[in-house]
Enzyme design. Structure first.
Site, short mmCIF file in Angstrom:
data_model
loop_
_atom_site.label_atom_id
_atom_site.label_comp_id
_atom_site.label_asym_id
_atom_site.label_seq_id
_atom_site.Cartn_x
_atom_site.Cartn_y
_atom_site.Cartn_z
N SER A 39 -28.26 24.64 17.61
CA SER A 39 -29.07 23.21 18.07
C SER A 39 -29.90 22.61 16.93
O SER A 39 -29.67 22.62 15.86
CB SER A 39 -29.43 23.21 19.53
OG SER A 39 -30.50 23.77 19.87
N LYS B 296 -27.72 17.58 21.00
CA LYS B 296 -27.95 18.86 20.82
C LYS B 296 -28.89 19.28 22.04
O LYS B 296 -28.96 20.30 22.58
CB LYS B 296 -29.21 18.88 19.59
CG LYS B 296 -28.45 18.74 18.20
CD LYS B 296 -27.60 19.97 18.18
CE LYS B 296 -27.01 19.98 16.63
NZ LYS B 296 -26.07 21.08 16.26
C1 HXC Z 1 -23.01 4.48 11.54
C2 HXC Z 1 -21.27 5.87 11.99
C3 HXC Z 1 -21.65 6.53 10.41
C4 HXC Z 1 -22.86 6.07 9.93
C5 HXC Z 1 -19.65 7.03 11.21
N1 HXC Z 1 -20.09 6.63 12.31
N2 HXC Z 1 -20.53 7.27 10.47
N3 HXC Z 1 -21.83 4.79 12.16
N4 HXC Z 1 -23.58 5.08 10.56
N5 HXC Z 1 -23.18 6.63 8.86
C6 HXC Z 1 -19.47 6.09 13.24
C7 HXC Z 1 -17.93 5.19 13.15
O1 HXC Z 1 -18.12 3.81 12.45
C8 HXC Z 1 -17.10 5.42 14.20
O2 HXC Z 1 -17.40 4.52 15.09
C9 HXC Z 1 -17.71 6.75 14.70
O3 HXC Z 1 -19.00 7.16 14.41
C10 HXC Z 1 -16.57 8.11 14.30
O4 HXC Z 1 -16.46 7.88 12.84
P1 HXC Z 1 -15.31 8.73 12.09
O5 HXC Z 1 -15.74 8.69 10.57
O6 HXC Z 1 -13.86 8.12 12.57
O7 HXC Z 1 -15.31 10.10 12.69
P2 HXC Z 1 -14.93 11.57 12.07
O8 HXC Z 1 -13.89 11.28 11.02
O9 HXC Z 1 -14.65 12.20 13.23
O10 HXC Z 1 -16.20 12.04 11.44
C11 HXC Z 1 -17.33 12.70 12.12
C12 HXC Z 1 -18.72 12.22 11.69
C13 HXC Z 1 -18.76 12.74 10.26
C14 HXC Z 1 -19.84 12.85 12.61
C15 HXC Z 1 -18.84 10.74 11.78
O11 HXC Z 1 -20.03 12.23 9.51
C16 HXC Z 1 -18.57 14.29 10.14
O12 HXC Z 1 -17.38 14.62 9.89
N6 HXC Z 1 -19.29 14.89 9.96
C17 HXC Z 1 -19.26 16.39 9.78
C18 HXC Z 1 -20.20 17.13 8.61
C19 HXC Z 1 -21.46 16.90 9.20
O13 HXC Z 1 -22.05 15.88 9.67
N7 HXC Z 1 -22.57 18.06 9.04
C20 HXC Z 1 -23.98 17.63 9.13
C21 HXC Z 1 -24.46 18.24 10.15
S1 HXC Z 1 -26.05 18.41 10.16
P3 HXC Z 1 -16.49 2.89 15.39
O14 HXC Z 1 -17.01 2.51 16.45
O15 HXC Z 1 -16.75 2.43 13.79
O16 HXC Z 1 -15.28 3.52 15.66
C22 HXC Z 1 -26.41 18.76 11.98
C23 HXC Z 1 -28.06 19.00 11.71
C24 HXC Z 1 -28.87 18.37 12.67
O17 HXC Z 1 -25.75 18.77 12.61
C25 HXC Z 1 -30.39 18.84 12.84
C26 HXC Z 1 -30.89 18.43 11.49
C27 HXC Z 1 -32.42 18.89 11.61
#
Ligand code: HXC
Length: 260
Positions: A146, A164
């Site tokens: 988390s 989380k």
């Molecule tokens: C605002 C956003 C955005 C952004 C996506 N969205 N990126 N909104 N700012 N930068 C919105 C989109 O507009 C959409 O809403 C919705 O989120 C879904 O986006 P998709 O791109 O269609 O989703 P998907 O392809 O499933 O991708 C999921 C994701 C992406 C979370 C958005 O970033 C991803 O795949 N991440 C995986 C890798 C990752 O993030 N790793 C880091 C984990 S770090 P609408 O309304 O437009 O449809 C971590 C650490 C936490 O967890 C703790 C740190 C201390």
């Protein structure tokens, strides 16, 4: 300081790791391999799975890789079933698949909020639920990754904070409900860990030094810090630890995220 545990601490175990190809849980998967476990890893991205599988096998480990999106229960069930078909059992489940981006609450769409909750929280539940029968047989265990974002409040992270917090709730609830089956359920809450996708997404490089000064131990964490915590919690050294989320953050959350 590197890995601190004996090489064979997870000898004979089968570990199923979501998000096990890259980042923090990619490191955890490699550390488990070094500790003697056989790996099953999942990711949405096949190219990442191929690279990690190759690395593990080149280093003498066993790695079974399945493409799966943790939001999709049928895909998770299939990944669990294929893993059991391949290895005959599952002893350890690590929930590391996560999604993140920075966004102000007033600019975040409902789908943006829901997407992160679906990956982090619902994904964690999906994997735990689908693995339950196998973990019951093996008296296995779960490790949920988390964060500390929700302990106080973290601007531009309402979606991940909520997600989380849900993961921590799952850790506590399952530890209580499934303890009687011999299943231990714990978590790790990493702080800022360098060389990760999370830090790339969350921390503009110019703020790194400023944040470092706000960490009591005056340094970022390394993936190996989380690996060591994961090895401890999943080993017999932690056999009476159940329902905790171990914070591995150099004391960072105690000072909050404000730079003021
Ligand atoms: C605002 C956003 C955005 C952004 C996506 N969205 N990126 N909104 N700012 N930068 C919105 C989109 O507009 C959409 O809403 C919705 O989120 C879904 O986006 P998709 O791109 O269609 O989703 P998907 O392809 O499933 O991708 C999921 C994701 C992406 C979370 C958005 O970033 C991803 O795949 N991440 C995986 C890798 C990752 O993030 N790793 C880091 C984990 S770090 P609408 O309304 O437009 O449809 C971590 C650490 C936490 O967890 C703790 C740190 C201390």
């Amino acid at each position: 300081m590197d890995k601190i545990f004996a090489d064979n601490i997870l000898q004979g175990k089968v570990a199923f790791v979501t998000g096990g190809a890259t980042g923090i849980t990619g490191g955890v998967a490699r550390a488990f391999m070094e500790a003697g476990a056989r790996l099953a890893i999942t990711s949405r991205k096949e190219e990442n799975l191929i690279a990690q599988k190759q690395f593990i096998e080149e280093n003498g480990g066993e790695c079974f890789a399945v493409v799966a999106d943790v939001r999709d229960y049928a895909a998770v069930e299939n990944a669990i079933a294929k893993t059991v078909e391949h290895y005959g059992k599952i002893d350890i489940v690590v929930n590391g698949a996560a999604g993140n981006f920075l966004c102000k609450a007033e600019e975040l769409s409902a789908n943006g909020f829901g997407t992160v909750v679906d990956i982090d929280t619902k994904g964690t539940f999906n994997v735990c639920r689908a693995a339950f029968e196998e973990l019951k047989k093996s008296k296995g265990q779960i490790l949920n990754i988390s964060a500390t974002l929700h302990y106080l409040a973290t601007p531009m992270q309402i979606h991940v904070s909520a997600a989380k917090a849900g993961v921590d709730a799952i850790t506590r609830n399952l530890s209580v409900e499934w303890g009687r089956h011999g299943i231990r359920v714990n978590g790790i809450a990493p702080g800022p860990i360098e060389d990760t996708e999370g830090m790339k997404r969350l921390l503009p490089p110019e703020l790194k030094e400023k944040l470092t000064r706000r960490i009591p131990l005056q340094r970022f964490g390394r993936i190996v810090d989380i690996e060591n915590a994961a090895l401890f919690l999943t080993s017999d050294a932690a056999s009476y630890i159940n329902g905790i989320t171990l914070v591995v953050d150099g004391g960072q959350w105690l000072l909050g995220t404000s730079f003021g």
